[in-house]
Design an enzyme around this catalytic site. Sequence first.
Site: not given
Length: 194
Positions: A14, A134, A146
Amino acid sequence: MLNIVLFGPPGAGKGTQSEKLIDKYQLVHLSTGDILRGEIAAGTALGLEAKKLMDAGSLVPDEVVIGMISSKLDQNKGAKGFIFDGFPRTAAQAESLDKMLKDKNTSITKMLALEVNNDELTKRLLIRGKNSGRADDQNEEIIRNRINEYNNKTAPLKNYYSAQGKFQSIQGIGTVDEIFESLCKNIDAGKQIA
Ligand code: AMP
């Protein structure tokens, strides 16, 4: 206005595709993940609270992200349109987004969903974790959480947008340019109808 929800599980691409789309269509990119990481970097109270949930791979509360999007919409009044990246992620967020846009006499044009299987997602996220640092991309258990959050709370939004005739599934495996081309084809086809 052209208001696109770019949808898909973590690691679907995305962010990468949003960057290309904002360039081509001159849109404002609103990524709740990026805004939250900005709050963490700035050391705000909101950032500190959100970090615990993000590090565990859980969603932050609806009212927090809805408030963030609301102020970003107000700050970008002259925009040609928006790409919503990583928002909405729950039914409550999708309903609030519709209301906020209606108040501004606009609406979501289309929801484009990048489809990528779980094995490929995990592989991509672990690679991203090594490169980006991250924390939520570096641990398989957090990644699984997630993806579970996505399947339980976020994937059902496909039905929400489908009921409005706005849902479009896009193959999220291929080169960045191939995927970008299918996204653009869909956006441009919608424009001709509108
Ligand atoms: P992302 O960069 O979109 O993968 O988001 C990273 C993390 O930020 C997610 O795992 C959530 O903890 C949090 N987050 C981002 N956007 C949202 C949202 N719309 N609703 C709830 N939590 C979010």
